[in-house]
Write a protein that holds these residues in place. Structure first.
Motif, PDB file in Angstrom:
ATOM      1  N   UNK A  15      -7.339   3.591   5.956  1.00  0.00           N
ATOM      2  CA  UNK A  15      -8.023   3.681   4.666  1.00  0.00           C
ATOM      3  C   UNK A  15      -7.102   3.247   3.531  1.00  0.00           C
ATOM      4  N   UNK A  16      -5.846   3.674   3.592  1.00  0.00           N
ATOM      5  CA  UNK A  16      -4.907   3.275   2.545  1.00  0.00           C
ATOM      6  C   UNK A  16      -4.632   1.772   2.608  1.00  0.00           C
ATOM      7  N   UNK A  17      -4.488   1.221   3.792  1.00  0.00           N
ATOM      8  CA  UNK A  17      -4.230  -0.208   3.937  1.00  0.00           C
ATOM      9  C   UNK A  17      -5.388  -1.020   3.371  1.00  0.00           C
ATOM     10  N   UNK A  18      -6.610  -0.563   3.579  1.00  0.00           N
ATOM     11  CA  UNK A  18      -7.771  -1.270   3.035  1.00  0.00           C
ATOM     12  C   UNK A  18      -7.757  -1.236   1.508  1.00  0.00           C
ATOM     13  N   UNK A  19      -7.398  -0.097   0.939  1.00  0.00           N
ATOM     14  CA  UNK A  19      -7.294   0.005  -0.516  1.00  0.00           C
ATOM     15  C   UNK A  19      -6.169  -0.889  -1.037  1.00  0.00           C
ATOM     16  N   UNK A  20      -5.074  -0.956  -0.288  1.00  0.00           N
ATOM     17  CA  UNK A  20      -3.943  -1.793  -0.685  1.00  0.00           C
ATOM     18  C   UNK A  20      -4.317  -3.265  -0.670  1.00  0.00           C
ATOM     19  N   UNK A  21      -5.006  -3.696   0.378  1.00  0.00           N
ATOM     20  CA  UNK A  21      -5.428  -5.095   0.456  1.00  0.00           C
ATOM     21  C   UNK A  21      -6.347  -5.451  -0.706  1.00  0.00           C
ATOM     22  N   UNK A  22      -7.256  -4.547  -1.058  1.00  0.00           N
ATOM     23  CA  UNK A  22      -8.149  -4.790  -2.190  1.00  0.00           C
ATOM     24  C   UNK A  22      -7.347  -4.951  -3.478  1.00  0.00           C
ATOM     25  N   UNK A  23      -6.295  -4.130  -3.635  1.00  0.00           N
ATOM     26  CA  UNK A  23      -5.446  -4.245  -4.810  1.00  0.00           C
ATOM     27  C   UNK A  23      -4.700  -5.579  -4.814  1.00  0.00           C
ATOM     28  N   UNK A  24      -4.158  -5.970  -3.684  1.00  0.00           N
ATOM     29  CA  UNK A  24      -3.375  -7.195  -3.606  1.00  0.00           C
ATOM     30  C   UNK A  24      -4.220  -8.441  -3.870  1.00  0.00           C
ATOM     31  N   UNK A  25      -5.448  -8.420  -3.433  1.00  0.00           N
ATOM     32  CA  UNK A  25      -6.312  -9.593  -3.554  1.00  0.00           C
ATOM     33  C   UNK A  25      -7.093  -9.648  -4.863  1.00  0.00           C
ATOM     34  N   UNK A  26      -7.035  -8.597  -5.656  1.00  0.00           N
ATOM     35  CA  UNK A  26      -7.762  -8.549  -6.923  1.00  0.00           C
ATOM     36  C   UNK A  26      -6.792  -8.735  -8.087  1.00  0.00           C
ATOM     37  N   UNK A  27      -7.206  -9.470  -9.091  1.00  0.00           N
ATOM     38  CA  UNK A  27      -6.385  -9.648 -10.286  1.00  0.00           C
ATOM     39  C   UNK A  27      -7.281 -10.142 -11.415  1.00  0.00           C
ATOM     40  N   UNK A  28      -6.776 -10.035 -12.637  1.00  0.00           N
ATOM     41  CA  UNK A  28      -7.532 -10.489 -13.802  1.00  0.00           C
ATOM     42  C   UNK A  28      -6.551 -10.938 -14.871  1.00  0.00           C
ATOM     43  N   UNK A  29      -6.367 -12.238 -14.974  1.00  0.00           N
ATOM     44  CA  UNK A  29      -5.406 -12.763 -15.950  1.00  0.00           C
ATOM     45  C   UNK A  29      -5.904 -12.644 -17.381  1.00  0.00           C
ATOM     46  N   UNK A  30      -7.165 -12.240 -17.556  1.00  0.00           N
ATOM     47  CA  UNK A  30      -7.709 -12.112 -18.909  1.00  0.00           C
ATOM     48  C   UNK A  30      -7.139 -10.894 -19.638  1.00  0.00           C
TER      49      UNK A  30
END
Length: 226
Positions: free
Chosen positions: A87-102
């Motif tokens: 569960x933590x790894x899935x949350x981590x992957x979501x964090x790593x793959x998400x970003x917003x340069x705005x």
């Protein structure tokens, strides 16, 4: 078409020799005597260390080596209070793959990611994580295009080699309580004037989940193992 955030499966993944040896010796070797698994953590890591020297040098800059908390973390989420490795790894992957340069600077992105790392320096490999973030120039160009990404995580699991090692020696995990988890998902990238695209993503993570403690991120493997 503006440049996109590089794939986490190959961009700038360079493990320092000391950290790579520590993780292999204390995690993988303790769990598994199979040469194939040791090669997984060392083989491509050495290749990237030779091929991606500029990225490694970039990762050792002051902002990446020790992001300042005062910089904030922009849109990067705080680490969740999760004690289960997958569960933590899935949350981590979501964090790593998400970003917003705005609304997030590069330094904020790094600071936010650093908050997910284990504080046990013996096991943490910050270079393998900070190396996923594009260099300042590319990040600036992405910001000019209002580039941002969201992700849908489809599944997470323990790779077969890790499950086999754990079955052969269940007590070995108690040395560092580091679990190897592979996560798959899809990343949706968007930018100005309706531009966008989607890609499949996969990453293998080393997460530390000590008993009675929330999980933390130790490292990103240099290649994906299913």
């Amino acid at each position: 078409m503006p440049k996109r955030l590089p794939s986490l499966s190959g961009y700038g993944v360079t493990w320092s020799a000391n950290k790579r040896v520590a993780i292999v010796a204390l995690v993988i070797t303790a769990l598994l005597a199979l040469a194939a698994t040791a090669a997984w953590f060392t083989g491509r890591g050495e290749h990237h260390q030779a091929a991606d020297t500029p990225s490694q040098n970039s990762s050792s800059s002051p902002s990446e080596a020790a992001p300042k908390p005062a910089a904030g973390s922009g849109s990067v989420p705080k680490p969740p209070q999760i004690a289960e490795p997958v569960a933590f790894a899935k949350a981590t992957a979501a964090m790593l793959w998400s970003y917003d340069t705005r609304d997030t600077t590069r330094d904020q992105q790094l600071a936010g990611m650093r908050a997910w790392m284990t504080k046990e320096t013996k096991y943490t490999d910050w270079a393998s994580v900070s190396g996923q973030v594009p260099d300042p120039l590319l990040w600036s160009r992405m910001a000019d295009q209002d580039q941002h990404a969201s992700v849908t995580v489809t599944e997470g699991h323990y790779p077969g080699a890790f499950k086999q090692a754990l079955a052969e020696d269940p007590s070995a995990i108690t040395e560092a309580y580091i679990y190897v988890v592979t996560v798959n998902g899809k990343q949706q990238i968007e930018w100005k004037k309706g531009g966008g695209g989607a890609e499949e993503r996969a990453v293998t993570l080393a997460v530390q989940c000590r008993p009675n403690h929330d999980c933390t991120l130790a490292a990103i493997a240099p290649s994906v193992t299913q």
